[in-house]
Design a protein around this motif. Structure first.
Motif, mmCIF file in Angstrom:
data_model
loop_
_atom_site.group_PDB
_atom_site.id
_atom_site.type_symbol
_atom_site.label_atom_id
_atom_site.label_comp_id
_atom_site.label_asym_id
_atom_site.label_seq_id
_atom_site.Cartn_x
_atom_site.Cartn_y
_atom_site.Cartn_z
ATOM 1 N N PHE A 118 0.855 -1.181 0.000
ATOM 2 C CA PHE A 118 0.000 0.000 0.000
ATOM 3 C C PHE A 118 0.895 1.236 0.000
ATOM 4 O O PHE A 118 1.912 1.273 0.690
ATOM 5 N N TRP A 120 1.429 5.640 -1.738
ATOM 6 C CA TRP A 120 0.878 6.870 -2.277
ATOM 7 C C TRP A 120 1.529 7.268 -3.592
ATOM 8 O O TRP A 120 1.609 8.436 -3.935
ATOM 9 N N ASN A 124 -5.416 3.833 -4.603
ATOM 10 C CA ASN A 124 -5.807 2.539 -4.061
ATOM 11 C C ASN A 124 -7.318 2.319 -4.156
ATOM 12 O O ASN A 124 -8.105 3.261 -4.060
ATOM 13 N N GLU A 128 -8.288 -2.222 -0.972
ATOM 14 C CA GLU A 128 -6.917 -1.953 -0.525
ATOM 15 C C GLU A 128 -6.898 -0.979 0.643
ATOM 16 O O GLU A 128 -6.132 -1.159 1.606
ATOM 17 N N ILE A 129 -7.739 0.045 0.589
ATOM 18 C CA ILE A 129 -7.804 1.012 1.687
ATOM 19 C C ILE A 129 -8.276 0.331 2.964
ATOM 20 O O ILE A 129 -7.698 0.539 4.051
ATOM 21 N N TYR A 130 -9.292 -0.507 2.869
ATOM 22 C CA TYR A 130 -9.819 -1.171 4.059
ATOM 23 C C TYR A 130 -8.821 -2.186 4.629
ATOM 24 O O TYR A 130 -8.694 -2.312 5.858
ATOM 25 N N TRP A 132 -5.608 -1.936 4.449
ATOM 26 C CA TRP A 132 -4.576 -1.111 5.083
ATOM 27 C C TRP A 132 -5.067 -0.565 6.421
ATOM 28 O O TRP A 132 -4.305 -0.555 7.411
ATOM 29 N N SER A 186 -9.333 10.568 -1.101
ATOM 30 C CA SER A 186 -9.038 9.429 -0.220
ATOM 31 C C SER A 186 -7.542 9.152 -0.168
ATOM 32 O O SER A 186 -7.019 8.700 0.862
ATOM 33 N N THR A 190 -5.739 9.109 3.499
ATOM 34 C CA THR A 190 -4.950 7.984 4.014
ATOM 35 C C THR A 190 -3.510 8.394 4.277
ATOM 36 O O THR A 190 -2.891 7.927 5.244
ATOM 37 N N PRO A 217 -12.194 7.819 5.123
ATOM 38 C CA PRO A 217 -11.461 7.914 3.855
ATOM 39 C C PRO A 217 -12.357 7.873 2.615
ATOM 40 O O PRO A 217 -12.083 8.543 1.630
#
Length: 426
Positions: A118, A120, A124, A128-130, A132, A186, A190, A217
């Protein structure tokens, strides 16, 4: 734009097909272009905005008091030229092929995803965000806390994270990705979460440790997933309409605060700014409202992340004839944000003012609801990069610079809030 330029553009695209959309394919925007159309009068604006009633050929990307940004199919350039003539306005091309930008963005995302981590340097997905967020919660159990706003129309969980180093801190609530296609929001949210937990910079540590952070996010989870999987340019929610084949509501016009007043949202279900059949018709909006209402005594500042235009917008959105009682304070706070961002080496300039004053009437928005109905006296929409070169399809290389600007701006914003007495415990 000169008429002969329009004719050249038409000649170049006369044999080109527009967007394609198969059942199992992504929407494509081959040779769709985006123009900045400048106008001077309300009559010109009205005639130009009639173009977006033809949603198959025209999409409104951005609107200001003297300018519209319109995405146009190849076959509709002639109609645009006719309206430009008729209104005596002017147009300038700033994106010649929307799909090329989408393809470049996708290539950058694929390249950055090869190591499976993950980060920047790419945008994402929701999954993927969840994933992370789960890792963050495990790594920092004493500082972080998960909270769930509720479920979306399609049954996705709307998640948030609270970061709190100690008790008796003022609270800052961040709403992100209420509009599906605004991926930079988002990504920035993040990145900020990561900085608040890992940075060794003294300024960031002070910011993180002396405020409680409530960060969502991705609010519009259905639309966000759809923008990744099906249509990069999708803006709204995904709840079907009872009166139209068009899908979705503009969630940032769906709050119960001056809803649908003064032309601040559309009643057309096909419009990008459709306010919905009634306030809080969208479960995502109702979920955020319920959470903020339940925690309003802990929230001193609310920031709604958006893109694009590089603006800091305060209430009111429903009228430019009236101003909030503390409008002068809000402008002082906004100036602090803008000055701090501009001082960075990037030199990015943010303008600031009320939503209706700088842009146009926008009723039923998050910040107006928070300010008017929940007593959150410092409430802003932050429109991130850029001003039109890439628009919504901001290349991933901009993620970290944009996030750095947001961080420095928020530091200055909260410092000014403290100076003016807005961070006292409620």
């Amino acid at each position: 734009m000169a008429l002969n330029s329009f004719l050249i553009a038409l000649a170049l695209v006369v044999l080109v097909q527009g967007a394609s959309f198969g059942q199992d394919e992504r929407v494509r925007y081959d040779n769709y272009s985006v123009y900045k159309v400048k106008f001077e009068t309300s009559e010109q604006r009205s005639l130009l905005k009639k173009l977006v009633e033809d949603r198959e050929n025209f999409r409104l990307w951005q609107e200001a008091q003297d300018e519209l940004h319109l995405m146009i199919t190849p076959s509709a350039l002639g109609e645009l030229e006719t309206v430009i003539r008729k209104t005596n306005s002017s147009a300038k091309l700033f994106i010649s092929n929307v799909q090329e930008l989408i393809d470049l963005e996708e290539e950058a995302n694929i390249k950055a995803s090869r190591d499976g981590s993950f980060g920047w340097t790419k945008y994402n997905s929701l999954a993927e965000i969840y994933a992370w967020l789960d890792e963050i919660l495990v790594a920092y159990p004493a500082i972080t806390e998960s909270f769930i706003l509720g479920q979306s129309y399609e049954g996705r969980t709307i998640r948030g994270i609270k970061i709190s180093y100690k008790s008796n801190n003022p609270g800052v609530f961040i709403e992100s990705n209420i509009h599906a296609r605004e991926w930079i929001t988002s990504a920035t949210a993040t990145w900020l979460i990561n900085e608040f937990l890992t940075s060794t910079d003294e300024l960031v540590r002070d910011l993180a440790q002396n405020h409680d952070w409530y960060i969502v996010p991705v609010l519009n989870v259905d639309g966000f997933a759809y923008s990744h999987e099906k249509d990069r340019m999708w803006r709204k929610t995904r709840q079907p309409s009872d009166i139209s084949s068009c899908v979705g509501v503009d969630p940032n016009r769906n709050y119960d605060s001056h809803w649908m007043e003064n032309g601040g949202a559309s009643s057309d279900p096909c419009a990008e700014d459709y306010g919905g059949p009634n306030p809080f018709s969208e479960p995502e909006v109702q979920a955020l409202a319920d959470f903020v209402s339940s925690n309003k005594d802990k929230i001193n500042v609310l920031l709604a992340f958006h893109s694009y235009s590089q603006l800091l917008l305060s209430p009111y959105g429903h009228t430019e004839e009236e101003f909030p009682p503390n409008f002068d304070d809000m402008m002082e706070v906004a100036k602090a944000f803008g000055d701090a961002v501009e001082s960075l080496p990037y030199g990015t300039v943010y303008r600031y003012g009320s939503s209706s004053g700088i842009l146009y009437p926008a009723s039923g928005a998050t910040i107006d609801w928070a300010y008017n109905e929940q007593g959150v006296e410092i409430s802003y929409t932050i429109e991130f990069r850029d001003t039109g070169r890439y628009g919504f399809i901001l290349p991933p290389v901009h993620i970290i610079p944009n996030a750095e600007e947001a961080l420095v701006g928020i530091v200055a914003l909260l410092d000014k809030c403290e100076e003016l007495g807005y961070l006292k415990l409620k």
